[in-house]
Design a protein around this motif. Sequence first.
Motif, short mmCIF file in Angstrom:
data_model
loop_
_atom_site.label_atom_id
_atom_site.label_comp_id
_atom_site.label_asym_id
_atom_site.label_seq_id
_atom_site.Cartn_x
_atom_site.Cartn_y
_atom_site.Cartn_z
N THR A 171 -1.27 8.99 9.30
CA THR A 171 -1.17 7.38 9.43
C THR A 171 -0.32 6.57 8.30
O THR A 171 -1.01 6.91 7.40
CB THR A 171 -2.29 6.43 9.62
OG1 THR A 171 -2.74 7.26 10.66
CG2 THR A 171 -1.39 5.46 10.48
N THR A 172 0.56 6.17 8.46
CA THR A 172 1.57 5.85 7.28
C THR A 172 1.65 4.49 7.75
O THR A 172 1.74 3.70 8.86
CB THR A 172 2.92 6.64 8.08
OG1 THR A 172 3.64 6.06 8.74
CG2 THR A 172 2.75 7.78 7.74
N ASN A 173 1.19 4.24 6.95
CA ASN A 173 1.12 2.11 6.53
C ASN A 173 2.27 1.68 5.44
O ASN A 173 1.69 2.61 4.39
CB ASN A 173 0.56 1.37 6.88
CG ASN A 173 -0.49 -0.09 6.87
OD1 ASN A 173 1.52 -0.11 6.45
ND2 ASN A 173 -1.11 -0.38 7.43
N LYS A 187 -3.09 1.42 2.22
CA LYS A 187 -3.52 2.92 1.88
C LYS A 187 -4.98 3.06 3.34
O LYS A 187 -6.00 2.61 3.69
CB LYS A 187 -4.54 3.23 1.03
CG LYS A 187 -4.68 5.11 0.77
CD LYS A 187 -4.83 4.82 -0.21
CE LYS A 187 -5.65 6.77 -1.06
NZ LYS A 187 -5.85 6.11 -2.42
N THR A 188 -4.99 4.24 4.35
CA THR A 188 -5.86 3.69 6.03
C THR A 188 -6.96 4.50 5.62
O THR A 188 -7.75 5.26 6.83
CB THR A 188 -4.88 3.48 7.18
OG1 THR A 188 -4.47 4.37 7.01
CG2 THR A 188 -4.18 2.48 7.10
N ASN A 245 2.34 -7.76 6.26
CA ASN A 245 2.82 -8.54 6.78
C ASN A 245 2.95 -8.98 8.04
O ASN A 245 3.06 -9.34 8.48
CB ASN A 245 4.26 -7.45 6.74
CG ASN A 245 5.05 -7.60 5.50
OD1 ASN A 245 4.91 -8.32 4.83
ND2 ASN A 245 6.13 -6.59 5.54
N THR A 246 2.06 -7.59 9.09
CA THR A 246 2.59 -8.21 10.41
C THR A 246 0.92 -7.88 10.94
O THR A 246 0.11 -7.70 10.45
CB THR A 246 2.97 -7.28 11.34
OG1 THR A 246 2.50 -6.01 11.21
CG2 THR A 246 4.27 -7.42 11.07
N GLN A 247 0.50 -8.88 11.46
CA GLN A 247 -0.79 -9.45 11.95
C GLN A 247 -1.41 -7.81 12.53
O GLN A 247 -3.26 -7.31 12.76
CB GLN A 247 -1.83 -10.08 12.92
CG GLN A 247 -3.04 -10.33 13.27
CD GLN A 247 -3.27 -11.49 13.71
OE1 GLN A 247 -2.44 -12.05 14.40
NE2 GLN A 247 -4.44 -11.54 13.74
N THR A 248 -1.14 -7.30 14.13
CA THR A 248 -0.81 -5.91 14.43
C THR A 248 -1.21 -4.65 13.08
O THR A 248 -2.74 -4.39 13.11
CB THR A 248 -0.18 -5.78 15.16
OG1 THR A 248 -0.12 -6.52 16.53
CG2 THR A 248 -0.60 -4.25 16.12
N LYS A 249 -0.80 -4.75 12.12
CA LYS A 249 -0.39 -3.63 11.57
C LYS A 249 -1.78 -4.02 10.09
O LYS A 249 -2.53 -2.61 10.20
CB LYS A 249 0.13 -3.38 10.43
CG LYS A 249 0.96 -2.67 10.40
CD LYS A 249 2.58 -2.86 10.06
CE LYS A 249 4.05 -1.98 10.43
NZ LYS A 249 4.92 -1.58 10.06
N SER A 294 -3.53 -10.61 3.56
CA SER A 294 -3.90 -10.05 2.58
C SER A 294 -5.41 -9.03 2.84
O SER A 294 -5.93 -9.59 3.85
CB SER A 294 -4.18 -11.04 1.43
OG SER A 294 -4.69 -10.26 0.04
N THR A 295 -5.04 -7.79 2.54
CA THR A 295 -6.56 -6.76 2.61
C THR A 295 -6.85 -6.64 0.97
O THR A 295 -6.40 -6.32 0.03
CB THR A 295 -6.45 -5.91 2.91
OG1 THR A 295 -5.46 -6.14 4.45
CG2 THR A 295 -7.54 -4.81 3.54
#
Length: 184
Positions: A38-40, A44-45, A112-116, A173-174
């Motif tokens: 998966t790319t983000n 990093k996922t 940036n976005t809540q969904t991501k 922020s994660t």
Amino acid sequence: MKNYITPSIVAFILVIAFILAGCTSKTNQTTTTATTTTTNQSVKTIVTLDECSTINNLINGYESGFNSIKTDKVNNQFTNKWRTNTHIIGATCTVTLNKSEQASYQCQTPVNTQTKTVKSHQKLAKQLRQCLTTTGWFESQKETASSIYSTFVLDTKTPVITLSTNQEGNGFSTRFEIAPPLGL
């Protein structure tokens, strides 16, 4: 955000419940983890088998204050903080000593976005679950309109792992953290 019971309090209560139930013994890890792609852009996922080893090494490194991963010291008159050469998420992770000389390892990255953000958090929590729950770790998760917390605890002597995603201004922020055990 509304004020709720903090994840560490919930985790502490859960650890006590498991201790009373006699469910805190460690078992050998014999799980294989499949790697998905998966790319983000920011988070990093993917946690691979090597990264499960990295997570286990970080947990084991708590006892030595994460000395093996410290690089240069961050000049700050208020805290003892070092950059690290091991990154679970983002490009910058640190080791910090608190006033009691207990070390914690933290990584933080903006999204940036809540969904991501939500998808990335859930994927990383799933991968952490695959690395940790086979050895007896318990996960608790709390979700609100603007935050998600995933906390992993084993017992009162093992560091606590927290993955949290929060709204900050116009973005999110994660944060990944390995912090002192709840019993200390």
